[in-house]
Scaffold this motif. Structure first.
Motif, PDB file in Angstrom:
ATOM      1  N   SER A  62       0.852  -1.183   0.000  1.00 14.38           N
ATOM      2  CA  SER A  62       0.000   0.000   0.000  1.00 14.38           C
ATOM      3  C   SER A  62       0.891   1.237   0.000  1.00 14.38           C
ATOM      4  CB  SER A  62      -0.921   0.019   1.223  1.00 14.38           C
ATOM      5  OG  SER A  62      -1.849  -1.057   1.169  1.00 14.38           O
ATOM      6  N   LEU A  63       0.690   2.092  -0.982  1.00 11.24           N
ATOM      7  CA  LEU A  63       1.523   3.272  -1.113  1.00 11.24           C
ATOM      8  C   LEU A  63       0.716   4.385  -1.750  1.00 11.24           C
ATOM      9  CD1 LEU A  63       4.362   4.570  -0.889  1.00 11.24           C
ATOM     10  CD2 LEU A  63       4.837   3.690  -3.184  1.00 11.24           C
ATOM     11  N   SER A  64       0.486   5.447  -1.000  1.00 12.43           N
ATOM     12  CA  SER A  64      -0.288   6.586  -1.490  1.00 12.43           C
ATOM     13  C   SER A  64      -1.641   6.110  -2.020  1.00 12.43           C
ATOM     14  CB  SER A  64       0.506   7.333  -2.567  1.00 12.43           C
ATOM     15  OG  SER A  64      -0.162   8.501  -2.965  1.00 12.43           O
ATOM     16  N   ALA A  65      -1.888   6.297  -3.321  1.00  9.95           N
ATOM     17  CA  ALA A  65      -3.187   5.910  -3.889  1.00  9.95           C
ATOM     18  C   ALA A  65      -3.293   4.414  -4.169  1.00  9.95           C
ATOM     19  CB  ALA A  65      -3.448   6.691  -5.173  1.00  9.95           C
ATOM     20  N   LEU A  66      -2.164   3.698  -4.079  1.00  9.48           N
ATOM     21  CA  LEU A  66      -2.171   2.260  -4.333  1.00  9.48           C
ATOM     22  C   LEU A  66      -2.541   1.498  -3.065  1.00  9.48           C
ATOM     23  CD1 LEU A  66       1.077   1.811  -6.472  1.00  9.48           C
ATOM     24  CD2 LEU A  66      -1.262   2.129  -7.274  1.00  9.48           C
ATOM     25  N   LYS A  67      -3.405   0.499  -3.229  1.00  6.56           N
ATOM     26  CA  LYS A  67      -3.808  -0.327  -2.091  1.00  6.56           C
ATOM     27  C   LYS A  67      -3.818  -1.793  -2.508  1.00  6.56           C
ATOM     28  CE  LYS A  67      -6.827   3.234  -0.089  1.00  6.56           C
ATOM     29  NZ  LYS A  67      -8.213   3.549   0.349  1.00  6.56           N
ATOM     30  N   ASP A  68      -3.399  -2.634  -1.570  1.00  9.88           N
ATOM     31  CA  ASP A  68      -3.442  -4.091  -1.781  1.00  9.88           C
ATOM     32  C   ASP A  68      -2.797  -4.491  -3.104  1.00  9.88           C
ATOM     33  OD1 ASP A  68      -4.816  -4.417   0.618  1.00  9.88           O
ATOM     34  OD2 ASP A  68      -6.752  -4.107  -0.359  1.00  9.88           O
ATOM     35  N   PHE A  69      -1.605  -3.934  -3.356  1.00  8.13           N
ATOM     36  CA  PHE A  69      -0.879  -4.236  -4.593  1.00  8.13           C
ATOM     37  C   PHE A  69      -0.160  -5.571  -4.423  1.00  8.13           C
ATOM     38  CE2 PHE A  69       2.522  -2.644  -7.773  1.00  8.13           C
ATOM     39  CZ  PHE A  69       1.954  -3.445  -8.751  1.00  8.13           C
ATOM     40  N   ASP A  70      -0.678  -6.597  -5.084  1.00  2.59           N
ATOM     41  CA  ASP A  70      -0.129  -7.952  -4.984  1.00  2.59           C
ATOM     42  C   ASP A  70       0.249  -8.409  -6.395  1.00  2.59           C
ATOM     43  OD1 ASP A  70       0.585 -10.512  -4.428  1.00  2.59           O
ATOM     44  OD2 ASP A  70      -1.311 -11.127  -3.531  1.00  2.59           O
ATOM     45  N   SER A  71       1.547  -8.481  -6.665  1.00  2.31           N
ATOM     46  CA  SER A  71       1.984  -8.832  -8.017  1.00  2.31           C
ATOM     47  C   SER A  71       3.355  -9.481  -7.991  1.00  2.31           C
ATOM     48  CB  SER A  71       2.033  -7.588  -8.915  1.00  2.31           C
ATOM     49  OG  SER A  71       3.113  -6.751  -8.534  1.00  2.31           O
ATOM     50  N   ASN A  72       3.724 -10.088  -9.100  1.00  2.00           N
ATOM     51  CA  ASN A  72       5.064 -10.633  -9.285  1.00  2.00           C
ATOM     52  C   ASN A  72       5.373 -10.637 -10.775  1.00  2.00           C
ATOM     53  OD1 ASN A  72       4.421 -13.513 -10.428  1.00  2.00           O
ATOM     54  ND2 ASN A  72       3.082 -13.273  -8.647  1.00  2.00           N
ATOM     55  N   GLY A  73       6.654 -10.634 -11.085  1.00  2.00           N
ATOM     56  CA  GLY A  73       7.044 -10.623 -12.481  1.00  2.00           C
ATOM     57  C   GLY A  73       8.544 -10.606 -12.657  1.00  2.00           C
ATOM     58  N   PHE A  74       8.969 -10.589 -13.914  1.00  2.00           N
ATOM     59  CA  PHE A  74      10.401 -10.589 -14.212  1.00  2.00           C
ATOM     60  C   PHE A  74      10.654  -9.898 -15.543  1.00  2.00           C
ATOM     61  CE2 PHE A  74       8.843 -14.355 -16.381  1.00  2.00           C
ATOM     62  CZ  PHE A  74       9.517 -14.318 -17.594  1.00  2.00           C
ATOM     63  N   LYS A  75      11.900  -9.523 -15.755  1.00  2.00           N
ATOM     64  CA  LYS A  75      12.351  -8.970 -17.022  1.00  2.00           C
ATOM     65  C   LYS A  75      13.733  -9.525 -17.324  1.00  2.00           C
ATOM     66  CE  LYS A  75      13.632  -4.702 -19.430  1.00  2.00           C
ATOM     67  NZ  LYS A  75      13.749  -3.225 -19.349  1.00  2.00           N
ATOM     68  N   VAL A  76      13.935  -9.990 -18.536  1.00  2.00           N
ATOM     69  CA  VAL A  76      15.234 -10.495 -18.954  1.00  2.00           C
ATOM     70  C   VAL A  76      15.524  -9.968 -20.360  1.00  2.00           C
ATOM     71  CG1 VAL A  76      14.210 -12.645 -19.856  1.00  2.00           C
ATOM     72  CG2 VAL A  76      16.652 -12.558 -19.313  1.00  2.00           C
ATOM     73  N   SER A  77      16.749  -9.550 -20.587  1.00  2.00           N
ATOM     74  CA  SER A  77      17.141  -9.061 -21.905  1.00  2.00           C
ATOM     75  C   SER A  77      18.614  -9.367 -22.160  1.00  2.00           C
ATOM     76  CB  SER A  77      16.894  -7.551 -22.023  1.00  2.00           C
ATOM     77  OG  SER A  77      17.714  -6.833 -21.130  1.00  2.00           O
ATOM     78  N   VAL A  78      18.945  -9.662 -23.406  1.00  2.00           N
ATOM     79  CA  VAL A  78      20.323  -9.920 -23.828  1.00  2.00           C
ATOM     80  C   VAL A  78      20.569  -9.168 -25.126  1.00  2.00           C
ATOM     81  CG1 VAL A  78      20.565 -12.158 -22.690  1.00  2.00           C
ATOM     82  CG2 VAL A  78      19.586 -12.046 -24.978  1.00  2.00           C
ATOM     83  N   SER A  79      21.807  -8.710 -25.300  1.00  2.00           N
ATOM     84  CA  SER A  79      22.154  -7.947 -26.496  1.00  2.00           C
ATOM     85  C   SER A  79      23.597  -8.259 -26.910  1.00  2.00           C
ATOM     86  CB  SER A  79      21.980  -6.450 -26.228  1.00  2.00           C
ATOM     87  OG  SER A  79      22.330  -5.697 -27.373  1.00  2.00           O
ATOM     88  N   PRO A  80      23.820  -9.371 -27.628  1.00  2.16           N
ATOM     89  CA  PRO A  80      25.170  -9.688 -28.106  1.00  2.16           C
ATOM     90  C   PRO A  80      25.539  -8.867 -29.343  1.00  2.16           C
ATOM     91  CG  PRO A  80      23.633 -11.391 -28.782  1.00  2.16           C
ATOM     92  CD  PRO A  80      22.852 -10.436 -27.914  1.00  2.16           C
ATOM     93  N   SER A  81      26.837  -8.573 -29.479  1.00  7.22           N
ATOM     94  CA  SER A  81      27.328  -7.792 -30.620  1.00  7.22           C
ATOM     95  C   SER A  81      28.626  -8.385 -31.146  1.00  7.22           C
ATOM     96  CB  SER A  81      27.577  -6.332 -30.223  1.00  7.22           C
ATOM     97  OG  SER A  81      26.417  -5.718 -29.747  1.00  7.22           O
ATOM     98  N   PHE A  82      28.840  -8.204 -32.439  1.00  2.50           N
ATOM     99  CA  PHE A  82      30.108  -8.599 -33.057  1.00  2.50           C
ATOM    100  C   PHE A  82      30.516  -7.509 -34.028  1.00  2.50           C
ATOM    101  CE2 PHE A  82      32.421 -10.356 -36.666  1.00  2.50           C
ATOM    102  CZ  PHE A  82      33.507 -10.931 -36.018  1.00  2.50           C
ATOM    103  N   GLY A  83      31.787  -7.128 -33.976  1.00  2.00           N
ATOM    104  CA  GLY A  83      32.270  -6.088 -34.870  1.00  2.00           C
ATOM    105  C   GLY A  83      33.632  -6.429 -35.453  1.00  2.00           C
ATOM    106  N   TYR A  84      33.865  -5.967 -36.662  1.00  2.00           N
ATOM    107  CA  TYR A  84      35.147  -6.178 -37.344  1.00  2.00           C
ATOM    108  C   TYR A  84      35.693  -4.815 -37.761  1.00  2.00           C
ATOM    109  CZ  TYR A  84      38.603  -7.895 -40.690  1.00  2.00           C
ATOM    110  OH  TYR A  84      39.769  -8.145 -41.369  1.00  2.00           O
ATOM    111  N   ILE A  85      36.979  -4.610 -37.533  1.00  2.55           N
ATOM    112  CA  ILE A  85      37.612  -3.324 -37.844  1.00  2.55           C
ATOM    113  C   ILE A  85      37.997  -3.319 -39.314  1.00  2.55           C
ATOM    114  CG2 ILE A  85      39.316  -1.629 -37.113  1.00  2.55           C
ATOM    115  CD1 ILE A  85      37.368  -2.590 -34.934  1.00  2.55           C
ATOM    116  N   ILE A  86      37.214  -2.605 -40.120  1.00  2.95           N
ATOM    117  CA  ILE A  86      37.458  -2.594 -41.564  1.00  2.95           C
ATOM    118  C   ILE A  86      38.547  -1.593 -41.941  1.00  2.95           C
ATOM    119  CG2 ILE A  86      35.138  -3.362 -42.131  1.00  2.95           C
ATOM    120  CD1 ILE A  86      34.352  -0.482 -42.613  1.00  2.95           C
TER     121      ILE A  86
END
Length: 248
Positions: A62-86
């Protein structure tokens, strides 16, 4: 005014002392015959990227205008890169991004002006992917071969899907969306070598122009679409990305 001059002079003296005291790393990136600094020589390459994972769980918050906030979740991200010096200090490469977000809201109440909005059994699942070609120009800062700034131009295509469903009056209702788009952007950043091969990189989005198209289907009955284009030219601090790269 005099105090400001003293501070500026001290900062300059500190930078000069650090540069003078830096241990020289002979990575073959300094071409003495041409008296030019070369951070990344022609024919070398780099491989690396960034990754992120976060997990959250709220239990009757409960926070300010929020009440009984019951939640769960996740976030995952990957960003591989490959570069060659031309060419000395100029790299071309490819970058792939993938992210997945999941949020389950078991209950949430928001009170506004004496009215309450309630959500129960609300689920959001979203994943996005993109592939980009980039051209990067390194700007060496010191002769020790430890530090370089860079400016990068990136052309990318992206896509993704999302679904939102909730329980309403005992019935499950939901919306499924797909999106696709393309963008042209300019990033700026810097690389600091931790040793002879591993470097820590930071970058920010500076310029971006893109187009996106979204299609939606609600309860497999109603459908809709949205097309948008955007252009921005500013330093977006929220776009800060850190990555670890291997240079050879």
């Amino acid at each position: 005014m005099r105090g400001k001059r003293v501070i500026i002079a001290s900062a300059i003296a500190l930078c000069l002392s650090i540069s003078a005291g830096a241990q020289n790393i002979d990575r073959g990136y300094f071409n003495k015959s041409r008296n030019a600094m070369v951070f990344a020589p022609k024919g070398s390459w780099f491989l690396g990227g960034s990754a992120e994972y976060s997990l959250h769980e709220n239990d009757k918050l409960s926070l300010s205008a929020l009440k009984d906030f019951d939640s769960n979740g996740f976030k995952v991200s990957v960003s591989p890169s490959f570069g060659y010096i031309i060419k000395d200090n100029i790299a071309a490469g490819v970058r792939i991004n993938y992210s997945r977000n999941n949020v389950d809201i078991n209950s949430l109440s928001i009170g506004v002006a004496g009215n309450e909005l309630d959500w129960k059994d609300y689920c959001i699942l979203k994943h996005d992917y993109s592939a980009a070609l980039f051209l990067r120009n390194y700007i060496p800062v010191d002769h020790a071969g430890r530090l370089a700034l860079f400016v990068e131009m990136q052309l990318s295509g992206n896509g993704g899907q999302s679904k939102i469903h909730c329980l309403r009056d005992g019935n499950v209702v939901g919306t499924y969306s797909t999106n696709k788009g393309a963008s042209l952007g300019v990033n700026a950043g810097g690389v600091v070598l931790l040793n002879k091969h591993f470097g820590l990189e930071a970058s920010l989005n500076v310029l971006n122009a893109g187009f996106n198209s979204t299609s939606q289907s609600h309860n497999q009955v109603n459908s809709g679409s949205l097309k948008s284009s955007d252009f921005s030219y500013n330093i977006d601090v929220l776009s800060l990305k850190l990555g670890l790269y291997y240079y050879l």
